[in-house]
Scaffold this active site. Structure first.
Site, short mmCIF file in Angstrom:
data_model
loop_
_atom_site.label_atom_id
_atom_site.label_comp_id
_atom_site.label_asym_id
_atom_site.label_seq_id
_atom_site.Cartn_x
_atom_site.Cartn_y
_atom_site.Cartn_z
N TYR A 76 0.84 -1.21 0.00
CA TYR A 76 0.00 0.00 0.00
C TYR A 76 0.87 1.25 0.00
CZ TYR A 76 -3.74 3.24 0.85
OH TYR A 76 -4.63 4.27 0.70
N PHE A 128 -7.58 21.03 -24.80
CA PHE A 128 -7.88 19.61 -24.87
C PHE A 128 -9.11 19.37 -23.99
CE2 PHE A 128 -7.87 15.17 -23.73
CZ PHE A 128 -7.96 14.65 -25.00
N THR A 129 -9.95 18.43 -24.40
CA THR A 129 -11.27 18.25 -23.77
C THR A 129 -11.20 18.16 -22.24
OG1 THR A 129 -11.02 15.89 -24.22
CG2 THR A 129 -12.31 17.16 -25.79
N ASP A 219 1.68 20.01 -20.74
CA ASP A 219 0.95 18.76 -21.00
C ASP A 219 1.88 17.92 -21.87
OD1 ASP A 219 -0.53 16.64 -21.93
OD2 ASP A 219 -2.38 17.78 -22.12
N LYS A 262 -0.09 7.28 -23.62
CA LYS A 262 0.29 7.58 -25.01
C LYS A 262 1.78 7.29 -25.18
CE LYS A 262 -3.68 10.02 -24.54
NZ LYS A 262 -4.47 10.04 -23.30
N ARG A 386 -13.44 14.66 -33.97
CA ARG A 386 -12.79 15.75 -33.25
C ARG A 386 -13.27 17.04 -33.91
NH1 ARG A 386 -10.19 13.87 -28.44
NH2 ARG A 386 -12.43 14.01 -28.17
N PHE A 452 -19.09 14.00 -26.26
CA PHE A 452 -18.70 13.13 -27.37
C PHE A 452 -18.61 11.66 -26.96
CE2 PHE A 452 -14.33 12.71 -25.87
CZ PHE A 452 -14.19 13.85 -25.09
N1 F0G Z 1 -3.87 15.65 -22.56
C1 F0G Z 1 -3.83 15.25 -23.84
C2 F0G Z 1 -3.06 16.03 -24.84
C3 F0G Z 1 -4.51 14.07 -24.21
O1 F0G Z 1 -4.46 13.67 -25.48
C4 F0G Z 1 -5.23 13.35 -23.23
C5 F0G Z 1 -5.99 12.17 -23.59
C6 F0G Z 1 -5.24 13.82 -21.92
C7 F0G Z 1 -4.53 14.97 -21.62
C8 F0G Z 1 -6.00 13.11 -20.83
O2 F0G Z 1 -5.38 11.95 -20.49
O3 F0G Z 1 -7.01 10.14 -21.13
O4 F0G Z 1 -5.08 9.67 -19.63
O5 F0G Z 1 -6.98 10.99 -18.81
N2 F0G Z 1 -6.28 11.87 -24.76
C9 F0G Z 1 -6.94 10.68 -25.23
C10 F0G Z 1 -7.12 10.76 -26.70
C11 F0G Z 1 -8.16 10.31 -24.50
O6 F0G Z 1 -7.76 9.86 -27.25
O7 F0G Z 1 -6.61 11.69 -27.34
P1 F0G Z 1 -6.17 10.61 -19.99
#
Ligand code: F0G
Length: 461
Positions: A76, A128-129, A219, A262, A386, A452
């Site tokens: 833990y 970014f979303t 990021d 990624k 997108r 989305f």
């Molecule tokens: N920042 C970027 C540039 C991303 O592409 C993503 C995720 C995140 C933050 C968030 O990270 O998914 O680990 O919580 N992108 C994925 C995509 C979901 O399909 O582009 P996460």
């Protein structure tokens, strides 16, 4: 026999295990996408032949990473794998303090809550979303300060991820530096099509923000891919390794959020990094509320071990050349067929310009969502919208109408072969030939956040 011209490259790995795929028939796919509300996020993975939904968590781990999985120390507190990961991040990226999180958005949540106060402004090189949503949920407002070229799919600018200093200065003049806790700087800007920021631009950003006492938060989800483009395109970097370039990028920033799903070649994981002790203290306190203890942050010990090994592999020049080489192979094939794609070809996928592909559809008829569904029907290729659906709504309820209305063909790392790329290119060409007959969609269900993922659509008559 003709002699080869330019010599070919091949992947710096061989295949030890395979995963079998199912190939559905066209009528089965038509039924499946209808049942999924024409949203590729709602398809069952089993019904997909080639899955280009995302490069997130979908990469193939190496035998070394799998061996690391067996070395998980599932304590833990104070797992050996945490200390290994911490050391790798400190050595590879140069950040001082590290907090693991279950994935990128876990780090974004903690960062936003730690740094953003109600009424704060966060300038960034495109949204970014999940990043923007966490900024908004913490009471902040995101302002886009990327160069105009990033919003133009036809601009061949080599560094479309660059910050426009006139835009950034205008934000500082309007709101004052005190209301700006940090500039959110992404490497390999996802929503622009995987486009890089240049080292020169980043150095200028560092110099400008340092004068004002504003942080730069990175990021770094796809930092190695950005480093490759700097190596290929920017003067003075051709002889530097990806490792060196990545470390230099990080050196111009004060902290980072990372989705390790990624670049870092793992199926789950992320982290928050900072060079400031006070930020670390606050974040370390919050991580126990949302993720878990600060030495595991929602991950198993084995996940941290796989991440530590994956980071090392992601920084190899041979790896990144083959990774982006495959993306470029697909992009050039599509261009040869006349398909309108975002140029230059980005790092993690091909982004097809749905407005140019389906010019007879208005943005309210969701051209990118429509094209994405058509790609699935044609050959079982799953892609991601997108465009206007991903962009969502402003806090006042109005739709965001992004200039870019794209379908992303995201390539998982080390998963598919050149033959898969050929099948994908031939499939989009076949859809392109009948594009005039393709009808748009209407949204029939819309969730409140990140619509989305779960929105549902019906075909327009
Ligand atoms: N920042 C970027 C540039 C991303 O592409 C993503 C995720 C995140 C933050 C968030 O990270 O998914 O680990 O919580 N992108 C994925 C995509 C979901 O399909 O582009 P996460």
């Amino acid at each position: 026999m003709e002699k080869p011209g330019k010599r070919s490259w091949a992947e710096p790995y061989k295949i030890k295990m395979v995963e079998l795929l199912k190939m559905e028939t066209r009528p089965q796919r038509i039924k499946a996408i209808k049942e999924a509300g024409y949203n590729t996020f709602l398809l069952k993975s089993e019904d997909v032949y080639i899955d280009l939904l995302t490069d997130s968590g979908t990469s193939a781990m190496s035998d070394r990473q799998w061996a690391g999985i067996m070395m998980g120390d599932e304590a833990y507190a104070g797992s050996r794998n945490f200390y290994h990961l911490e050391k790798v991040i400190q050595n590879s990226y140069g950040y001082k303090h590290i907090i693991p999180t279950h994935q990128g958005r876990g780090a974004e949540n903690i960062l936003s809550q730690t740094m953003i106060k109600k009424g704060d402004i966060i300038p960034g090189n495109m949204y970014f979303t999940t990043t923007r949503l966490h900024q908004e949920l913490a009471g902040g407002k995101f302002v886009d300060v990327i160069i105009d070229e990033a919003h133009d799919p036809n601009s061949e600018h080599p560094f479309k991820g660059n910050v426009d200093f006139n835009k950034l200065k205008a934000v500082v003049d309007k709101y004052g530096a005190k209301r700006i806790p940090y500039v959110c700087m992404a490497t390999s800007v996802n929503m622009a099509g995987g486009q890089p920021i240049s080292m020169q631009n980043l150095k200028e950003l560092r110099a400008y923000t340092s004068k004002l006492g504003i942080r730069v938060i990175h990021d770094m989800t796809r930092v190695a891919e950005n480093a490759y483009f700097i190596q290929q395109r920017e003067k003075g970097y051709a002889d530097k390794s990806i490792r060196e370039i990545v470390k230099e990028i990080c050196s111009y920033t004060d902290g980072a959020t990372m989705s390790a799903k990624k670049d870092a070649l793992v199926n789950i994981g992320g982290f928050l990094a900072t060079n400031e002790w006070s930020v670390y203290e606050e974040a370390r306190n919050l991580v126990v509320v949302y993720e878990g203890l600060h030495t595991y942050g929602g991950l198993a010990g084995r996940d941290m071990e796989a991440m530590a090994i994956g980071i090392g592999e992601s920084l190899s020049d041979d790896h990144i050349r083959a990774r982006i080489g495959q993306v470029e192979y697909l992009g050039h094939k599509m261009m040869d067929y006349g398909i309108p794609i975002v140029k230059p070809i980005g790092g993690h996928g091909i982004f097809v310009d749905a407005k140019a592909f389906l010019p007879h559809l208005t943005q309210d008829q969701f051209p990118a969502q429509t094209l994405s569904a058509e790609m699935y029907i044609d050959a079982g290729v799953r892609t991601m919208e997108r465009g206007v659906v991903s962009a969502g709504r402003k806090s006042n309820g109005e739709n965001y109408y992004p200039k870019l209305e794209l379908v992303r063909f995201t390539i998982p790392r080390r998963v598919y072969t050149q033959a898969h790329m050929d099948v994908i290119a031939e499939s989009i060409y076949s859809v392109y030939q009948k594009r005039n007959r393709i009808k748009g969609l209407k949204m029939v269900y819309e969730p409140k956040y990140l619509r989305f993922f779960q929105a549902r659509f019906e075909k327009l008559k």
